[in-house]
Design a protein around this motif. Structure first.
Motif, short mmCIF file in Angstrom:
data_model
loop_
_atom_site.label_atom_id
_atom_site.label_comp_id
_atom_site.label_asym_id
_atom_site.label_seq_id
_atom_site.Cartn_x
_atom_site.Cartn_y
_atom_site.Cartn_z
N VAL A 102 28.38 35.90 38.38
CA VAL A 102 27.29 36.87 38.39
C VAL A 102 27.86 38.25 38.69
N ASP A 103 27.49 39.23 37.86
CA ASP A 103 27.90 40.61 38.10
C ASP A 103 26.77 41.55 37.73
N ASP A 104 26.93 42.82 38.10
CA ASP A 104 25.89 43.79 37.83
C ASP A 104 25.96 44.33 36.39
N VAL A 105 27.10 44.91 36.01
CA VAL A 105 27.23 45.55 34.70
C VAL A 105 28.44 44.99 33.98
N LEU A 106 28.25 44.58 32.73
CA LEU A 106 29.37 44.15 31.88
C LEU A 106 29.70 45.28 30.94
N TYR A 107 30.97 45.67 30.93
CA TYR A 107 31.41 46.81 30.12
C TYR A 107 32.58 46.35 29.26
N THR A 108 33.80 46.55 29.70
CA THR A 108 34.97 46.20 28.89
C THR A 108 35.29 44.71 28.89
N GLY A 109 34.85 44.01 29.92
CA GLY A 109 35.14 42.59 30.06
C GLY A 109 36.30 42.32 31.00
N ARG A 110 36.95 43.37 31.49
CA ARG A 110 38.12 43.19 32.35
C ARG A 110 37.77 42.60 33.71
N THR A 111 36.63 42.97 34.26
CA THR A 111 36.19 42.39 35.53
C THR A 111 35.91 40.90 35.35
N ALA A 112 35.21 40.54 34.28
CA ALA A 112 34.92 39.14 34.02
C ALA A 112 36.20 38.35 33.80
N ARG A 113 37.18 38.91 33.10
CA ARG A 113 38.45 38.23 32.88
C ARG A 113 39.15 37.99 34.20
N ALA A 114 39.16 38.99 35.06
CA ALA A 114 39.80 38.84 36.37
C ALA A 114 39.08 37.77 37.19
N ALA A 115 37.75 37.74 37.10
CA ALA A 115 36.98 36.73 37.84
C ALA A 115 37.29 35.32 37.32
N LEU A 116 37.46 35.18 36.02
CA LEU A 116 37.84 33.88 35.45
C LEU A 116 39.18 33.43 36.01
N ASP A 117 40.15 34.34 36.04
CA ASP A 117 41.47 34.01 36.58
C ASP A 117 41.38 33.59 38.05
N SER A 157 31.16 57.96 26.90
CA SER A 157 31.05 59.12 27.78
C SER A 157 29.97 58.93 28.85
N GLU A 158 29.33 57.76 28.83
CA GLU A 158 28.27 57.49 29.80
C GLU A 158 28.73 56.48 30.85
N VAL A 159 28.07 56.52 31.99
CA VAL A 159 28.34 55.60 33.09
C VAL A 159 27.02 54.90 33.43
N VAL A 160 27.08 53.58 33.59
CA VAL A 160 25.91 52.83 34.01
C VAL A 160 26.17 52.40 35.45
N GLU A 161 25.24 52.77 36.34
CA GLU A 161 25.38 52.44 37.76
C GLU A 161 24.23 51.57 38.21
N ALA A 162 24.59 50.43 38.81
CA ALA A 162 23.59 49.58 39.44
C ALA A 162 23.52 49.97 40.91
N LYS A 163 22.35 50.28 41.38
CA LYS A 163 22.15 50.61 42.78
C LYS A 163 21.20 49.58 43.37
N LEU A 164 21.66 48.91 44.41
CA LEU A 164 20.88 47.85 45.04
C LEU A 164 20.59 48.19 46.49
N HIS A 165 19.43 47.76 46.98
CA HIS A 165 19.04 48.04 48.37
C HIS A 165 20.14 47.65 49.36
N GLU A 166 20.75 46.48 49.15
CA GLU A 166 21.72 45.96 50.11
C GLU A 166 22.95 46.85 50.27
N VAL A 167 23.30 47.59 49.23
CA VAL A 167 24.50 48.43 49.25
C VAL A 167 24.16 49.91 49.29
#
Length: 181
Positions: A102-117, A157-167
């Motif tokens: 589970v993650d907030d934003v999927l972009y390049t896929g590098r975070t997901a790849r690292a999580a798989l590893d 050129s855009e950034v997507v930011e997830a902002k959650l109450h907990e953080v």
């Protein structure tokens, strides 16, 4: 200038929908584990677990994973130039389980790849699925989410930011323009 693409109510609805989809795709929650990718993915996983429990009347196991040392673009954040490790906490055996990352934003896929590893270093799940609140496109790796709160076409050129109450003390997903250095 920023634009809100999901407000608090829309985030809540998206998480409820994802929870239902997880239950449906896995024919219940038996042998399922939700694993949040640090930082915001952990809170989203907790919320999904709560929703699933409300729907199914059963708890789903959750864990959290730190992918810092698995990044191919490792950044140093401490004063002594060492990576900032946040720790992995998965108290249940993942071998032969259905793991939903589970993650907030999927972009390049590098975070997901690292999580798989990182996950594979802990065991051999029967299945690994990916749930994200936002899929913004621009993949650099062949990774596709199984569960998506909202698809948001963006430019590089855009950034997507997830902002959650907990953080962040606020609940919204915004899109802004990258700032020039």
């Amino acid at each position: 200038m920023s634009k809100t693409i999901l407000d608090e109510q829309a985030i809540s609805r998206a998480l409820t929908r994802i929870a239902h989809e997880i239950i449906e795709r896995n024919k219940g929650i038996e042998d399922c584990i939700l694993v949040g990718i640090k930082t915001r993915g952990v809170y989203i996983a907790q919320r999904l677990a709560n929703r699933i429990e409300e729907i199914e009347g059963k708890k789903v196991d959750i864990g959290e994973i730190d992918i810092t040392l698995y990044r191919d673009d490792l950044s140093h954040r401490t004063k002594d130039e060492q990576p900032e490790i946040k720790g992995t906490s998965i108290d249940i055996e993942i071998t032969n389980k259905k793991v939903i990352l589970v993650d907030d934003v999927l972009y390049t896929g590098r975070t997901a790849r690292a999580a798989l590893d990182a996950l594979i270093d802990l065991g051999r799940p029967a299945h690994i699925q990916l749930a994200v609140l936002i899929d913004r496109g621009h993949r650099e790796l062949p990774i596709r989410p199984d569960f998506v709160g909202k698809n948001v076409p963006t430019s590089n050129s855009e950034v997507v930011e997830a902002k959650l109450h907990e953080v962040d003390g606020i609940e919204e997903i915004i899109i802004t323009q990258k700032t020039s250095l």
